[in-house]
Design a protein around this motif. Structure first.
Motif, PDB file in Angstrom:
ATOM      1  N   ASN A 143      -7.712  -4.888  -4.998  1.00  0.00           N
ATOM      2  CA  ASN A 143      -6.500  -4.997  -5.807  1.00  0.00           C
ATOM      3  C   ASN A 143      -6.012  -6.434  -5.733  1.00  0.00           C
ATOM      4  O   ASN A 143      -6.329  -7.165  -4.802  1.00  0.00           O
ATOM      5  N   TYR A 144      -5.268  -6.834  -6.773  1.00  0.00           N
ATOM      6  CA  TYR A 144      -4.748  -8.197  -6.790  1.00  0.00           C
ATOM      7  C   TYR A 144      -3.289  -8.192  -7.185  1.00  0.00           C
ATOM      8  O   TYR A 144      -2.737  -7.181  -7.623  1.00  0.00           O
ATOM      9  N   LEU A 145      -2.655  -9.353  -6.972  1.00  0.00           N
ATOM     10  CA  LEU A 145      -1.218  -9.478  -7.202  1.00  0.00           C
ATOM     11  C   LEU A 145      -0.911 -10.765  -7.949  1.00  0.00           C
ATOM     12  O   LEU A 145      -1.625 -11.770  -7.790  1.00  0.00           O
ATOM     13  N   PRO A 146       0.181 -10.765  -8.744  1.00  0.00           N
ATOM     14  CA  PRO A 146       0.656 -12.032  -9.310  1.00  0.00           C
ATOM     15  C   PRO A 146       1.302 -12.876  -8.223  1.00  0.00           C
ATOM     16  O   PRO A 146       1.848 -12.348  -7.246  1.00  0.00           O
ATOM     17  N   LEU A 147       1.257 -14.177  -8.395  1.00  0.00           N
ATOM     18  CA  LEU A 147       1.874 -15.064  -7.417  1.00  0.00           C
ATOM     19  C   LEU A 147       3.363 -14.753  -7.269  1.00  0.00           C
ATOM     20  O   LEU A 147       3.930 -14.872  -6.174  1.00  0.00           O
ATOM     21  N   SER A 148       3.998 -14.323  -8.361  1.00  0.00           N
ATOM     22  CA  SER A 148       5.436 -14.029  -8.334  1.00  0.00           C
ATOM     23  C   SER A 148       5.786 -12.867  -7.418  1.00  0.00           C
ATOM     24  O   SER A 148       6.946 -12.720  -7.013  1.00  0.00           O
ATOM     25  N   ALA A 149       4.809 -12.012  -7.076  1.00  0.00           N
ATOM     26  CA  ALA A 149       5.085 -10.881  -6.193  1.00  0.00           C
ATOM     27  C   ALA A 149       5.335 -11.330  -4.758  1.00  0.00           C
ATOM     28  O   ALA A 149       5.923 -10.579  -3.968  1.00  0.00           O
ATOM     29  N   ILE A 150       4.898 -12.559  -4.437  1.00  0.00           N
ATOM     30  CA  ILE A 150       5.021 -13.040  -3.056  1.00  0.00           C
ATOM     31  C   ILE A 150       5.912 -14.268  -2.958  1.00  0.00           C
ATOM     32  O   ILE A 150       6.769 -14.368  -2.077  1.00  0.00           O
ATOM     33  N   VAL A 151       5.745 -15.228  -3.869  1.00  0.00           N
ATOM     34  CA  VAL A 151       6.477 -16.496  -3.784  1.00  0.00           C
ATOM     35  C   VAL A 151       7.807 -16.358  -4.522  1.00  0.00           C
ATOM     36  O   VAL A 151       7.837 -16.180  -5.744  1.00  0.00           O
ATOM     37  N   LYS A 152       8.891 -16.453  -3.785  1.00  0.00           N
ATOM     38  CA  LYS A 152      10.227 -16.258  -4.351  1.00  0.00           C
ATOM     39  C   LYS A 152      11.014 -17.554  -4.489  1.00  0.00           C
ATOM     40  O   LYS A 152      12.065 -17.586  -5.118  1.00  0.00           O
ATOM     41  N   GLY A 153      10.525 -18.614  -3.915  1.00  0.00           N
ATOM     42  CA  GLY A 153      11.164 -19.917  -3.994  1.00  0.00           C
ATOM     43  C   GLY A 153      10.309 -20.906  -3.226  1.00  0.00           C
ATOM     44  O   GLY A 153       9.316 -20.519  -2.599  1.00  0.00           O
ATOM     45  N   LEU A 162     -17.952  -3.594   4.789  1.00  0.00           N
ATOM     46  CA  LEU A 162     -18.011  -4.969   4.278  1.00  0.00           C
ATOM     47  C   LEU A 162     -19.206  -5.225   3.370  1.00  0.00           C
ATOM     48  O   LEU A 162     -19.611  -6.372   3.179  1.00  0.00           O
ATOM     49  N   LYS A 163     -19.754  -4.167   2.763  1.00  0.00           N
ATOM     50  CA  LYS A 163     -20.850  -4.318   1.805  1.00  0.00           C
ATOM     51  C   LYS A 163     -20.796  -3.165   0.808  1.00  0.00           C
ATOM     52  O   LYS A 163     -20.098  -2.180   1.003  1.00  0.00           O
ATOM     53  N   GLY A 164     -21.548  -3.326  -0.295  1.00  0.00           N
ATOM     54  CA  GLY A 164     -21.667  -2.242  -1.257  1.00  0.00           C
ATOM     55  C   GLY A 164     -20.734  -2.378  -2.438  1.00  0.00           C
ATOM     56  O   GLY A 164     -20.224  -3.454  -2.749  1.00  0.00           O
ATOM     57  N   LEU A 165     -20.507  -1.250  -3.141  1.00  0.00           N
ATOM     58  CA  LEU A 165     -19.656  -1.228  -4.321  1.00  0.00           C
ATOM     59  C   LEU A 165     -18.186  -1.115  -3.925  1.00  0.00           C
ATOM     60  O   LEU A 165     -17.840  -0.425  -2.960  1.00  0.00           O
ATOM     61  N   VAL A 166     -17.333  -1.784  -4.704  1.00  0.00           N
ATOM     62  CA  VAL A 166     -15.910  -1.865  -4.384  1.00  0.00           C
ATOM     63  C   VAL A 166     -15.096  -1.369  -5.579  1.00  0.00           C
ATOM     64  O   VAL A 166     -14.969  -2.070  -6.583  1.00  0.00           O
ATOM     65  N   PRO A 167     -14.521  -0.180  -5.511  1.00  0.00           N
ATOM     66  CA  PRO A 167     -13.651   0.298  -6.592  1.00  0.00           C
ATOM     67  C   PRO A 167     -12.255  -0.298  -6.470  1.00  0.00           C
ATOM     68  O   PRO A 167     -11.907  -0.917  -5.458  1.00  0.00           O
ATOM     69  N   TYR A 168     -11.460  -0.104  -7.507  1.00  0.00           N
ATOM     70  CA  TYR A 168     -10.064  -0.500  -7.435  1.00  0.00           C
ATOM     71  C   TYR A 168      -9.316   0.401  -6.450  1.00  0.00           C
ATOM     72  O   TYR A 168      -9.747   1.523  -6.152  1.00  0.00           O
ATOM     73  N   GLN A 169      -8.188  -0.088  -5.959  1.00  0.00           N
ATOM     74  CA  GLN A 169      -7.407   0.602  -4.942  1.00  0.00           C
ATOM     75  C   GLN A 169      -7.096   2.039  -5.358  1.00  0.00           C
ATOM     76  O   GLN A 169      -6.689   2.314  -6.483  1.00  0.00           O
ATOM     77  N   GLY A 170      -7.310   2.962  -4.419  1.00  0.00           N
ATOM     78  CA  GLY A 170      -6.981   4.361  -4.642  1.00  0.00           C
ATOM     79  C   GLY A 170      -7.913   5.102  -5.571  1.00  0.00           C
ATOM     80  O   GLY A 170      -7.450   5.876  -6.407  1.00  0.00           O
ATOM     81  N   PRO A 171      -9.233   4.929  -5.459  1.00  0.00           N
ATOM     82  CA  PRO A 171     -10.153   5.614  -6.373  1.00  0.00           C
ATOM     83  C   PRO A 171     -10.314   7.088  -6.013  1.00  0.00           C
ATOM     84  O   PRO A 171      -9.817   7.548  -4.974  1.00  0.00           O
ATOM     85  N   HIS A 172     -11.031   7.795  -6.863  1.00  0.00           N
ATOM     86  CA  HIS A 172     -11.389   9.174  -6.546  1.00  0.00           C
ATOM     87  C   HIS A 172     -12.229   9.160  -5.275  1.00  0.00           C
ATOM     88  O   HIS A 172     -13.191   8.408  -5.169  1.00  0.00           O
TER      89      HIS A 172
END
Length: 480
Positions: A83-93, A62-72
């Motif tokens: 990692n982040y997501l568009p709202l459309s990936a979750i909200v369908k209606g 819970l501290k330090g440097l944070v790479p993007y998902q799946g780094p070396h």
């Protein structure tokens, strides 16, 4: 020093009390750093531990440097991934949510023993379809244009929704409510940056400021986060007081803040044109002490990726990483620079030292205890925070372990939480141990703060000897 058993104890309690007296002696001897023979009635010899300060690792949880998902995996130590997501990936209606994409992120990151930093966005340069389709089909106005504020990447087409649309506003607040109900306090989730509004969810539509969300809409989003996330820390991009011309007053809320131009546009320069820099805005909003109760995070600016850890500045606009860290009391920072290529040995070494000083750093500075008249043993342990920030998360509690022949013989749960011990301050915790079931043999007493996420990295103490795998620190050893 001597530890003497009461002579009038009943014979059928002698064995139990002998162990408790042993434990009391151990803990008092840990305090003094002395090895002595006990009274003959205890038949024990003690070897107390030494508490030597050694900074915790750069990948403490819970501290330090944070790479993007799946780094070396081998380029720089880390305990979280972003990692982040568009709202459309979750909200369908309206009120309809599909959590699969979000679960995939959390589970993939957790499979490596890491926790997730995340955000939800509604607009992203170069991406289409990030706004839920049913909103567009229902009449939501969408502004399409070339976004030129994309450095270091080329300008790209973007779709900015009309943030004042009543249907969109309800969808956003309903989603945040549902999100919090399902995930607030989830141990896989480290931090949330508020997102929802603006380019990349970073709370601006620059240079098209006329498309930015009104203060009323901003407040609705903040209110929803405030109601819905009471455990998982939420961070805002821009600090703002009641007189801010662009942003709603965020000072009444509990949120932390994230500086997404760290080590580039962080510190006060004294120039009026730089008043938008992170720390000047924190001071203007009278939030310079917010780090004491809520985390400061962010992202190292792309222009200084990697080279912000070098001895010499890499650009004229560079600001000292160490100074930015210490002034803001930053706990975590998104970073690509230390993972996009193998850093040089010098850069790596300097980065490790700089990152170790981020956030909390807990040293065990004292341990003590004594046998009680009822046959139990009271144990007290003092933690001192040598870092620059508190530990902000709920759900973390210490355990005491009795170790016999290298295995956990007895595990004692406590309510000891490391939360909110300010830098330079200490807190003494106490627990009572019932040792009636302990047999003759060699024992160690250990302290550990396990990660509540299954398979997650444990918190390691700023003490030499804190185990790299379990985080356990030996308080002392004895033979019964």
């Amino acid at each position: 020093m001597q530890c003497v058993l009461h002579r009038n104890l009943a014979l059928n309690r002698r064995r139990w009390v002998s162990l408790l007296a042993t434990l009391g002696c151990l803990l008092m001897l840990v305090r003094t750093g002395t090895t002595v023979e006990a009274q003959p009635s205890t038949s024990a010899r003690f070897t107390p531990a030494e508490f030597v300060y050694e900074a915790g690792p750069a990948d403490n949880p819970l501290k330090g440097l944070v790479p993007y998902q799946g780094p070396h995996p081998d380029r720089f130590p880390y305990s979280m991934e972003f990692n982040y997501l568009p709202l459309s990936a979750i909200v369908k209606g309206p009120g309809q949510y599909e959590w699969r994409a979000f679960e995939q992120i959390l589970n993939d990151v957790a499979s490596r023993g890491h926790q997730t930093v995340t955000r939800i966005f509604l607009e992203y340069p170069g991406k289409e379809g990030v706004i839920p389709t049913f909103l567009v089909e229902g009449g939501l106005k969408v502004h399409r244009y070339l976004n030129t504020n994309t450095a270091p990447f080329p300008p790209a087409a973007i779709e900015t929704p009309d943030y004042g649309d009543p249907n969109l506003r309800k969808v956003m607040t309903d989603f945040i409510t549902a999100w919090g109900k399902r995930y607030d306090g989830d141990p896989r989730l480290a931090y949330i940056t508020a997102g929802m509004l603006g380019t990349w969810g970073e709370w601006h539509t620059y240079p098209k400021t006329e498309l930015w969300a009104s203060k009323e809409v901003q407040k609705e989003v903040l209110d929803a986060f405030d109601r819905s996330f009471r455990k998982t820390p939420v961070l805002l991009r821009y600090p703002a007081g009641k007189d801010d011309y662009l942003y709603t007053d965020s000072t009444p809320y509990r949120f932390g803040y994230h500086d997404d131009s760290f080590a580039h546009s962080t510190l006060d320069t004294g120039r009026p044109e730089d008043e938008w820099y992170f720390w000047p805005k924190m001071k203007t909003a009278r939030l310079s002490d917010r780090w004491q109760t809520a985390p400061i995070g962010g992202e190292i600016r792309p222009e200084v990726w990697g080279c912000c850890f070098d001895e010499k500045p890499c650009t004229e606009a560079s600001q000292s990483f160490d100074e930015c860290r210490d002034v803001t009391h930053a706990t975590w920072l998104m970073d690509t620079g230390m993972n996009q290529e193998q850093p040089s040995p010098d850069r790596y070494a300097r980065a490790v030292k700089a990152v170790q000083k981020m956030g909390y750093d807990f040293e065990v500075t004292r341990a003590g205890g004594e046998a009680q008249a009822d046959g139990s043993a009271r144990v007290d342990v003092t933690l001192t925070n040598r870092g620059i920030a508190p530990f902000y998360h709920h759900g973390w509690a210490a355990e005491l372990l009795l170790i016999h022949d290298g295995k956990v013989f007895k595990r004692i749960a406590t309510d000891w939480s490391p939360r909110e011990i300010l830098p330079g301050e200490s807190k003494t915790f106490q627990a009572t141990i019932d040792a009636a079931s302990v047999d003759q043999g060699e024992f160690e007493l250990q302290l550990v703060i396990p990660n509540p996420m299954k398979g997650g990295r444990p918190l390691r103490f700023a003490n030499r000897g804190s185990d790299a795998t379990t985080g356990a620190l030996t308080l002392g050893a004895f033979a019964k």
